[in-house]
Design an enzyme around this catalytic site. Structure first.
Site, PDB file in Angstrom:
ATOM      1  CE  LYS A  38      -4.440   0.997   0.233  1.00 20.03           C
ATOM      2  NZ  LYS A  38      -5.591   0.149  -0.155  1.00 20.03           N
TER       3      LYS A  38
ATOM      4  CG  ASP B  68      -7.228   3.256  -0.944  1.00 15.99           C
ATOM      5  OD1 ASP B  68      -7.591   2.085  -0.947  1.00 15.99           O
ATOM      6  OD2 ASP B  68      -7.409   4.005   0.047  1.00 15.99           O
TER       7      ASP B  68
HETATM    8  N1  GLU Z   1      -7.334   0.216  -3.007  1.00 19.42           N
HETATM    9  C1  GLU Z   1      -8.058  -0.981  -3.347  1.00 19.42           C
HETATM   10  C2  GLU Z   1      -8.102  -1.904  -2.149  1.00 19.42           C
HETATM   11  O1  GLU Z   1      -8.152  -1.455  -1.036  1.00 19.42           O
HETATM   12  C3  GLU Z   1      -7.589  -1.628  -4.639  1.00 19.42           C
HETATM   13  C4  GLU Z   1      -6.141  -1.919  -4.757  1.00 19.42           C
HETATM   14  C5  GLU Z   1      -5.708  -2.406  -6.133  1.00 19.42           C
HETATM   15  O2  GLU Z   1      -6.522  -2.451  -7.054  1.00 19.42           O
HETATM   16  O3  GLU Z   1      -4.524  -2.740  -6.240  1.00 19.42           O
HETATM   17  O4  GLU Z   1      -8.144  -3.103  -2.269  1.00 19.42           O
END
Ligand code: GLU
Length: 448
Positions: A129, A169
């Protein structure tokens, strides 16, 4: 009898000592540890290999300076992060968040959750992340572009289609991904699937924007099925009005349910007729305006607006928090239970405090945890990576069908590991189900 609580408490003493002040990270680790300790005690190979101890330590954390200039020429400095948590089953994968609340604790809790979530999708993705404390609210397009370029000027060294694949996100959508992608391509002179959530014209997947919300509703449908119910005719209370909320609203509407609340930082709206038709399109307009005010909906469609309040006191059949971490506390949970909801499903990441989660579960309401319920977003990101690697693109029908199958599979995994008599403990099922694949891969790869 083994004292599981003591094992969890002792483990948490070490985690807290090593990661002082990181409350959200402690919370996410505690929740998972509580589910995993009995399982690990029964399977000593995980205990001997110290898998959980290794999993709570990120493989790598990158923190960097992001300087940028606003439209008036003033210079600002923000902090950028990328937490590369676990790459046992695939390249690091997870979104980038732009929000003033972003700090190391929030990045680490999200990256930790992502490891289990990505594993549950059955696709080969590790967990990571990233983000920044940059506040995009009120910033011009040019300012956002300069910020994204500056962010990528540093991040590009650490990512790649086989290394780490970021996505969106909170605060990061198609526009920001476009700026990231353009800058990465310029710096590396490579056109690759290094990011997901891209525009359709340059390698993005259809259905990606709506995937998280659609997946949440597919998962909710599976929970309801186990109780002999259906989403048709059900009243659904949700929070938020962003990307995830929009996908939930669209799918609930399509399946004959009714979303009766939306919320923003300014309060919530109650729409007894349900959010449908042009009202759904207006959600996109509200987001695009950058005002971050849900009151605009109430003004436009003449419905009630409750300033400064959360929507959880509104009677409904299904409650789906879609906004952000810890938005549902014990008081909210008591309201939700009192109103007799049939099921509670997390669409945001860790939107429920530990006390609230336990209260809802103790009252025998099925509790769909985020890492299972909202995995549809990253699952379609995984499908985007596959399409990029194959240099082709699938149709909306193909992607939606695969997404639906993945959500049914995740639900089955929860049943496999979470059945307790005639009930299903979805939290336990998702935590153990996500753990096993990563843990086995880690053991196979040795002490690395
Ligand atoms: N931010 C999204 C999550 O919390 C998607 C992340 C992504 O597609 O890599 O899963």
């Amino acid at each position: 009898m083994t004292d599981y609580k003591k094992i969890v408490d002792d483990f948490m003493v070490d985690v807290i000592a090593k990661n002082p002040g990181e409350n959200e990270f402690h919370q996410a680790v505690r929740e998972i540890t509580e589910s995993l300790v009995p399982f690990i005690e029964e399977h000593p190979k995980y205990k001997e290999a110290k898998i959980l101890e290794r999993m709570v330590e990120p493989e790598r954390v990158i923190i960097f300076r992001v300087p940028w200039q606003d439209d008036k020429g003033e210079i600002h400095v923000n902090r950028g992060y990328r937490v590369q948590m676990n790459s046992a089953i695939g390249p690091y994968k997870g979104g980038i968040r732009f929000h003033p609340s972003v700090n190391l604790s929030i990045m680490k809790f999200l990256a930790f959750e992502q490891v289990f979530k990505n594993s549950l999708t059955t696709l080969p993705m590790g967990g990571g992340k990233g983000g920044s404390d940059f506040d995009p609210r009120g910033r011009s397009d040019a300012e956002v572009m300069r910020f994204c370029q500056s962010f990528m000027n540093e991040l590009y060294r650490y990512i790649g289609p086989d290394t780490d694949v970021p996505a969106g996100d909170i605060g990061v959508g198609a526009r920001e991904i476009g700026y990231f992608f353009g800058q990465y391509k310029r710096l590396k002179n490579e056109f690759t699937g290094v990011l997901t959530g891209k525009g359709i014209q340059y390698g993005g997947s259809v259905i990606r924007p709506e995937a998280t919300g659609f997946g949440v509703v597919y998962f909710t449908q599976e929970i309801l099925k186990t109780m002999g119910m259906d989403i048709k005719g059900k009243k659904v209370a949700i929070s938020g009005f962003g990307n995830v909320a929009w996908g939930v609203v669209r799918k609930v509407d399509e399946l004959g349910g009714k979303v009766i609340t939306l919320s923003g930082p300014d309060g919530y709206i109650y729409d007894p007729d349900g959010v449908s038709g042009e009202k759904i399109d207006f959600m996109l307009e509200m987001r695009r305006s950058g005002r971050d005010k849900v009151q605009d909906y109430a003004d436009k469609f003449n419905v009630e607006f409750y300033p400064g309040k959360r929507p959880w006191s509104v009677p409904c059949d299904i409650a789906i928090p879609c906004a952000t971490q810890n938005e549902v506390d014990l008081e909210d949970a008591k309201q939700i239970v009192k109103n007799g909801v049939k099921c509670y499903v997390e669409a945001a990441n860790m939107p429920t405090t530990l006390e609230a989660m336990k209260y809802i579960q103790e009252n025998n309401i099925p509790f769909g945890p985020a890492k299972a319920a909202n995995a549809g977003g990253v699952a379609v990101s995984g499908l985007e990576m596959t399409q990029n690697a194959m240099h082709l693109s699938w149709t909306p029908e193909e992607v939606d069908k695969k997404l639906h199958e993945i959500m049914i599979n995740i639900h089955n995994t929860c049943l496999k590991y979470g059945k307790e008599g005639d009930k299903v403990n979805y939290v336990k099922g998702a935590n153990i189900g996500g753990f096993v694949k990563v843990a086995d891969a880690m053991i196979a790869q040795g002490i690395v």
